[in-house]
Design a protein around this motif. Structure first.
Motif, PDB file in Angstrom:
ATOM      1  N   THR A 117     -35.463  -1.349  -4.315  1.00  0.00           N
ATOM      2  CA  THR A 117     -34.213  -1.838  -3.209  1.00  0.00           C
ATOM      3  C   THR A 117     -35.104  -1.757  -2.340  1.00  0.00           C
ATOM      4  OG1 THR A 117     -32.462  -1.490  -4.440  1.00  0.00           O
ATOM      5  CG2 THR A 117     -32.084  -1.633  -2.056  1.00  0.00           C
ATOM      6  N   ALA A 118     -35.730  -1.336  -1.678  1.00  0.00           N
ATOM      7  CA  ALA A 118     -36.335  -0.520  -0.539  1.00  0.00           C
ATOM      8  C   ALA A 118     -37.443  -1.780   0.102  1.00  0.00           C
ATOM      9  CB  ALA A 118     -37.279   0.473  -0.847  1.00  0.00           C
ATOM     10  N   ARG A 119     -37.340  -2.330  -1.115  1.00  0.00           N
ATOM     11  CA  ARG A 119     -38.964  -3.205  -1.064  1.00  0.00           C
ATOM     12  C   ARG A 119     -38.405  -4.566  -1.231  1.00  0.00           C
ATOM     13  NH1 ARG A 119     -39.510  -5.983  -7.102  1.00  0.00           N
ATOM     14  NH2 ARG A 119     -37.406  -6.509  -6.415  1.00  0.00           N
ATOM     15  N   ASP A 120     -37.049  -5.293  -1.078  1.00  0.00           N
ATOM     16  CA  ASP A 120     -35.979  -6.187  -0.642  1.00  0.00           C
ATOM     17  C   ASP A 120     -35.764  -5.719   0.666  1.00  0.00           C
ATOM     18  OD1 ASP A 120     -36.566  -6.756  -3.052  1.00  0.00           O
ATOM     19  OD2 ASP A 120     -34.378  -6.710  -3.984  1.00  0.00           O
ATOM     20  N   LEU A 121     -35.518  -4.568   1.331  1.00  0.00           N
ATOM     21  CA  LEU A 121     -35.266  -4.351   2.053  1.00  0.00           C
ATOM     22  C   LEU A 121     -36.301  -4.487   3.564  1.00  0.00           C
ATOM     23  CD1 LEU A 121     -33.121  -1.034   2.195  1.00  0.00           C
ATOM     24  CD2 LEU A 121     -32.053  -3.349   2.674  1.00  0.00           C
ATOM     25  N   PHE A 122     -37.508  -3.882   2.793  1.00  0.00           N
ATOM     26  CA  PHE A 122     -38.303  -4.314   3.809  1.00  0.00           C
ATOM     27  C   PHE A 122     -39.047  -5.426   3.484  1.00  0.00           C
ATOM     28  CE2 PHE A 122     -39.769   0.712   3.183  1.00  0.00           C
ATOM     29  CZ  PHE A 122     -39.845   0.648   4.617  1.00  0.00           C
ATOM     30  N   ALA A 123     -38.978  -6.578   3.265  1.00  0.00           N
ATOM     31  CA  ALA A 123     -39.500  -7.709   2.974  1.00  0.00           C
ATOM     32  C   ALA A 123     -38.582  -8.657   4.049  1.00  0.00           C
ATOM     33  CB  ALA A 123     -39.389  -8.157   1.529  1.00  0.00           C
ATOM     34  N   ALA A 124     -37.239  -8.036   4.226  1.00  0.00           N
ATOM     35  CA  ALA A 124     -36.498  -9.355   4.809  1.00  0.00           C
ATOM     36  C   ALA A 124     -36.646  -8.418   6.299  1.00  0.00           C
ATOM     37  CB  ALA A 124     -35.133  -8.308   4.576  1.00  0.00           C
ATOM     38  N   LEU A 125     -37.587  -7.279   6.402  1.00  0.00           N
ATOM     39  CA  LEU A 125     -37.149  -6.460   7.921  1.00  0.00           C
ATOM     40  C   LEU A 125     -38.825  -6.922   8.861  1.00  0.00           C
ATOM     41  CD1 LEU A 125     -37.040  -4.347  10.249  1.00  0.00           C
ATOM     42  CD2 LEU A 125     -37.969  -2.959   8.897  1.00  0.00           C
ATOM     43  N   VAL A 126     -39.791  -7.155   7.568  1.00  0.00           N
ATOM     44  CA  VAL A 126     -41.082  -7.215   8.214  1.00  0.00           C
ATOM     45  C   VAL A 126     -40.925  -8.957   9.081  1.00  0.00           C
ATOM     46  CG1 VAL A 126     -43.260  -8.274   7.289  1.00  0.00           C
ATOM     47  CG2 VAL A 126     -42.781  -6.136   6.777  1.00  0.00           C
ATOM     48  N   PRO A 127     -40.461  -9.513   9.012  1.00  0.00           N
ATOM     49  CA  PRO A 127     -40.629 -11.272   9.476  1.00  0.00           C
ATOM     50  C   PRO A 127     -39.564 -10.701  10.822  1.00  0.00           C
ATOM     51  CG  PRO A 127     -39.565 -11.378   7.210  1.00  0.00           C
ATOM     52  CD  PRO A 127     -40.193  -9.998   6.975  1.00  0.00           C
ATOM     53  N   ASP A 128     -38.288 -10.276  10.878  1.00  0.00           N
ATOM     54  CA  ASP A 128     -37.494  -9.757  11.883  1.00  0.00           C
ATOM     55  C   ASP A 128     -37.908  -9.439  12.833  1.00  0.00           C
ATOM     56  OD1 ASP A 128     -35.347 -11.488  10.629  1.00  0.00           O
ATOM     57  OD2 ASP A 128     -34.675  -8.994   9.898  1.00  0.00           O
ATOM     58  N   ILE A 129     -38.793  -7.870  12.397  1.00  0.00           N
ATOM     59  CA  ILE A 129     -39.280  -6.968  12.922  1.00  0.00           C
ATOM     60  C   ILE A 129     -40.508  -7.487  14.314  1.00  0.00           C
ATOM     61  CG2 ILE A 129     -41.825  -5.425  12.067  1.00  0.00           C
ATOM     62  CD1 ILE A 129     -40.683  -3.288  13.271  1.00  0.00           C
ATOM     63  N   ALA A 130     -41.301  -8.939  13.291  1.00  0.00           N
ATOM     64  CA  ALA A 130     -42.857  -9.455  13.751  1.00  0.00           C
ATOM     65  C   ALA A 130     -41.997 -10.646  14.376  1.00  0.00           C
ATOM     66  CB  ALA A 130     -43.511 -10.115  12.597  1.00  0.00           C
ATOM     67  N   HIS A 131     -41.229 -11.176  14.754  1.00  0.00           N
ATOM     68  CA  HIS A 131     -40.526 -12.411  15.249  1.00  0.00           C
ATOM     69  C   HIS A 131     -39.799 -11.759  16.628  1.00  0.00           C
ATOM     70  CE1 HIS A 131     -37.423 -14.873  17.212  1.00  0.00           C
ATOM     71  NE2 HIS A 131     -36.668 -14.247  17.190  1.00  0.00           N
ATOM     72  N   VAL A 132     -39.402  -9.995  16.460  1.00  0.00           N
ATOM     73  CA  VAL A 132     -39.134  -9.388  18.296  1.00  0.00           C
ATOM     74  C   VAL A 132     -40.043  -9.126  18.255  1.00  0.00           C
ATOM     75  CG1 VAL A 132     -37.417  -7.680  19.353  1.00  0.00           C
ATOM     76  CG2 VAL A 132     -36.903  -9.411  16.674  1.00  0.00           C
ATOM     77  N   GLY A 174     -44.165  -9.229  17.031  1.00  0.00           N
ATOM     78  CA  GLY A 174     -45.396  -9.920  17.621  1.00  0.00           C
ATOM     79  C   GLY A 174     -45.901  -9.428  15.992  1.00  0.00           C
ATOM     80  N   LEU A 175     -46.738  -9.985  15.407  1.00  0.00           N
ATOM     81  CA  LEU A 175     -47.189  -9.798  13.632  1.00  0.00           C
ATOM     82  C   LEU A 175     -48.020  -8.241  13.868  1.00  0.00           C
ATOM     83  CD1 LEU A 175     -46.967 -10.484  10.709  1.00  0.00           C
ATOM     84  CD2 LEU A 175     -49.432 -12.001  11.363  1.00  0.00           C
ATOM     85  N   THR A 176     -48.961  -8.048  15.537  1.00  0.00           N
ATOM     86  CA  THR A 176     -49.714  -6.819  15.107  1.00  0.00           C
ATOM     87  C   THR A 176     -49.070  -5.956  15.934  1.00  0.00           C
ATOM     88  OG1 THR A 176     -51.023  -7.880  16.830  1.00  0.00           O
ATOM     89  CG2 THR A 176     -52.259  -8.451  15.005  1.00  0.00           C
ATOM     90  N   HIS A 177     -48.060  -5.848  15.964  1.00  0.00           N
ATOM     91  CA  HIS A 177     -47.454  -4.468  16.824  1.00  0.00           C
ATOM     92  C   HIS A 177     -47.120  -3.652  16.393  1.00  0.00           C
ATOM     93  CE1 HIS A 177     -44.294  -2.202  18.206  1.00  0.00           C
ATOM     94  NE2 HIS A 177     -44.608  -2.556  20.046  1.00  0.00           N
ATOM     95  N   PRO A 178     -47.409  -2.420  16.725  1.00  0.00           N
ATOM     96  CA  PRO A 178     -47.711  -0.797  15.693  1.00  0.00           C
ATOM     97  C   PRO A 178     -46.388  -0.838  15.122  1.00  0.00           C
ATOM     98  CG  PRO A 178     -48.490  -0.116  18.016  1.00  0.00           C
ATOM     99  CD  PRO A 178     -48.173  -2.348  18.412  1.00  0.00           C
ATOM    100  N   ASP A 179     -44.808  -0.806  15.167  1.00  0.00           N
ATOM    101  CA  ASP A 179     -44.092  -1.068  14.744  1.00  0.00           C
ATOM    102  C   ASP A 179     -44.031  -2.003  13.862  1.00  0.00           C
ATOM    103  OD1 ASP A 179     -44.077   0.827  16.084  1.00  0.00           O
ATOM    104  OD2 ASP A 179     -41.702  -0.039  16.922  1.00  0.00           O
ATOM    105  N   THR A 180     -44.464  -3.395  13.977  1.00  0.00           N
ATOM    106  CA  THR A 180     -44.534  -4.073  12.548  1.00  0.00           C
ATOM    107  C   THR A 180     -45.841  -4.078  10.794  1.00  0.00           C
ATOM    108  OG1 THR A 180     -44.238  -6.128  14.285  1.00  0.00           O
ATOM    109  CG2 THR A 180     -45.099  -6.575  12.204  1.00  0.00           C
TER     110      THR A 180
END
Length: 609
Positions: free
Chosen positions: A530-545, A547-553
């Motif tokens: 479940t954690a994997r699926d949540l992170f899989a949904a989170l990564v594109p959202d956080i990259a969108h807001v 950027g792909l190389t932001h430290p949080d991303t």
């Protein structure tokens, strides 16, 4: 001037004025920088009128009252012409500076347009290669097209402003030559030339930034600020509307000052409402106007420089803010003195921006000096010194000494309660820092308990949806998980996500951070799939807001790769870490702890393939 209109009329009618009247006349008409020189010249002329040179008997007739009146009138005309000439010279230098600024801007914009054309071409190729389904490339492409159009518009404006300024310089030169000829005709009989002081031209050495993304927007904002400068229009109107281009009066200067104060207040309001970039750009223009109207060392000018540096930092450019504050500290110390509150405030902000720019050790040392100075001047527990002690403790923690920071915040929390009271917002902030540094020092259970006591107090004092209350709830859930109870932490974060989305929106950084912690706690509670699926949904959202190389991303990408491995796919985990490590090195550097962490994970999952 303090004289009745009848007295003034008498003097203008030909009577030789008193020295008091002459001094008052110069004070009312001459610019501050020229009053001393003009007063001296006027009194010399008055002395010459009152005590004309002796004539040889039988050679020249003694002048009668009518001739004396003519001499006084000529002298008055001499002073008036001199004032007009001085003003015209000041205006010509001001317009020359505007022309030079526009010329520099033209060349900068030429370069920017060329860079944007190349950027558009590069993004076009990338879009063609990836297809139009790539939202990130589409956003960059649309943004670059808009920036190119803005740059071309500002280039046209800059070229027009340059032409107008050059034409106005020529027009003012004609006026200066006419007034100089008039002065020559009116020169006193002694033949002494009248000294004219030409104000120095101040050159602008500011940089307009590079040509990518946010930096392009910042550079275009500065270009617009230069083009929006009203120097040429203002002086053109003055030449056409004011007879003989009379010297600006004290009332007009006061009007300018009041206008600047209003613009200052409006810029602060804009910044406090969340638009720090616009506030920064407004203060950049205000600083220029304050220097022009009031001078570089005027307290209002120094105040505007402080605000420019502050909002530059709030807009995300801590390095430029650091440099602006460094220069301001020197000038505040020279003009106001080292112990003046504004000087101390600029030292405080300078230290903070040094820390924000990535140098917590220097920030710590500067705050240590500042706390010592404030303790001597104000006392250990003065409210202003409590702020300095708070920042010292914070940067001590950021510099790696969490234990000392924890102890300092414990003392500070008690001092805040004694001085400001238990319900003061600064007291709550200090208690939160005490809890945070306690956890960072390796005691998550105590950190959890401290936050558990803080959350209800913040809810009562600030409200349940106040941003600080939400942060404290977030940290309570975090340290609950770190203290060994990820199941309860998972539930807390799930509830908090709903609140964050309702109040801040789904794309707010705090919402994204809460989603990250929720997924992490689910993984820690034993459900990596479940954690994997949540992170899989989170990564594109956080990259969108962000950027792909932001430290949080990068952190979210690390967590996704780890949970994929924990869920039974070491090969994919290894591949994701192999892609992540170069980005960690590029953004954080090869020696950063998080870079080492991702490298170790790469080795780990590579061995388990």
């Amino acid at each position: 001037m303090g004289n009745a209109s009848s007295v003034i009329s008498t003097y203008l009618g030909g009577k030789i004025p008193t020295s008091r009247f002459v001094t008052a006349l110069v004070a009312a008409t001459a610019p501050p920088a020229l009053r001393e020189k003009n007063t001296s010249e006027a009194l010399r002329l008055l002395e010459a009128a009152l005590h004309p040179p002796r004539r040889h008997a039988g050679v020249h007739p003694i002048p009668g009252p009518g001739a004396m009146a003519d001499v006084a009138a000529a002298q008055a005309q001499h002073l008036e012409t001199y004032a007009h000439l001085t003003r015209a010279l000041e205006q010509q230098n001001e317009v020359r500076q505007a022309a030079a600024n526009s010329e520099k801007l033209v060349w900068v914009l030429y370069g920017m347009v060329g860079s944007l054309e190349a950027r558009v071409a590069r993004l076009t190729e990338e879009r063609d290669r990836l297809g139009k389904g790539s939202q990130a490339v589409e956003r960059k492409f649309a943004r670059a097209l808009g920036q190119q159009e803005r740059a071309e518009t500002e280039l046209t404006r800059a070229r027009k402003k340059q032409r107008e300024a050059e034409q106005l310089v020529a027009r003012l030169q004609e006026k200066i030559e006419r007034l100089t000829g008039e002065l020559e005709r009116l020169r006193p009989a002694t033949g002494e030339p009248l000294a004219v002081v030409v104000p120095a031209v101040v050159t602008d050495s500011s940089d307009t930034g590079d040509a990518e993304g946010d930096d392009i927007d910042a550079a275009l904002a500065r270009a617009e600020a230069v083009n929006d400068n009203d120097t040429v229009a203002r002086i053109t109107i003055a030449l056409e509307a004011v007879p003989n281009n009379a010297v600006i009066s004290t009332d007009e200067t006061n009007t300018f000052t009041a206008e600047l104060a209003t613009r200052h207040k409006n810029a602060v309001t804009i910044g406090r409402n969340g638009d720090s970039r616009t506030a920064r750009d407004l203060f950049a223009s205000l600083v220029t106007e304050h220097i022009r109207v009031l001078g570089i060392d005027h307290p209002d000018t120094l105040s505007s420089r402080h605000s420019l540096a502050h909002w530059t930092g709030e807009a995300g450019d801590s390095q430029t803010a650091r440099n602006l504050f460094a220069a301001l500290v020197v000038d505040n110390t020279r003009v106001l003195g080292p112990e003046h509150p504004h000087t101390v405030s600029s030292r405080h902000e300078h230290a903070r921006m040094i820390g924000e720019a990535g140098d917590p050790h220097t920030a710590r040392d500067l705050y240590s000096d500042l706390v010592g100075a404030r303790t001597r001047a104000l006392g250990r527990d003065h409210p202003d010194n409590l702020k300095a002690r708070h920042n010292l403790a914070y940067w001590i923690g950021e510099a790696g000494d969490s234990h000392t920071a924890r102890n300092l915040f414990a003392d500070l929390a008690a001092a805040h309660i004694d001085v400001l009271g238990p319900d003061h917002p600064q007291t709550l902030t200090c208690r939160a820092e005490h809890a945070r540094t306690t956890g960072m020092a390796g005691d998550p259970e105590t950190a959890r308990d401290l936050y558990a006591g803080l959350v209800p107090d913040s809810t009562r004092i600030l409200g349940p949806t106040h941003k600080d209350t939400l942060v404290y709830q977030h940290n309570l859930a975090h340290w609950t998980g770190e203290a060994g109870d990820p199941h309860h932490a998972r539930i807390c974060f799930a509830d908090l996500i709903t609140t964050y989305v309702q109040i801040l929106g789904p794309d707010h950084p705090n919402t994204l951070a809460c989603r990250h912690e929720h997924a992490r706690m689910i993984g820690e509670a034993g459900d990596p799939a479940t954690a994997r699926d949540l992170f899989a949904a989170l990564v594109p959202d956080i990259a969108h807001v962000l950027g792909l190389t932001h430290p949080d991303t990068l952190t979210a990408r690390h967590s996704l790769a780890r949970m994929i491995g924990e869920a039974g796919d070491p090969q994919t985990a290894r591949d994701l870490f192999a892609a992540l490590v170069p980005d960690r090195i590029s953004v954080l550097g090869p020696a950063h702890p998080l870079t080492h962490r991702s490298r170790r994970a790469l080795v780990h999952w590579g061995d388990l393939r």
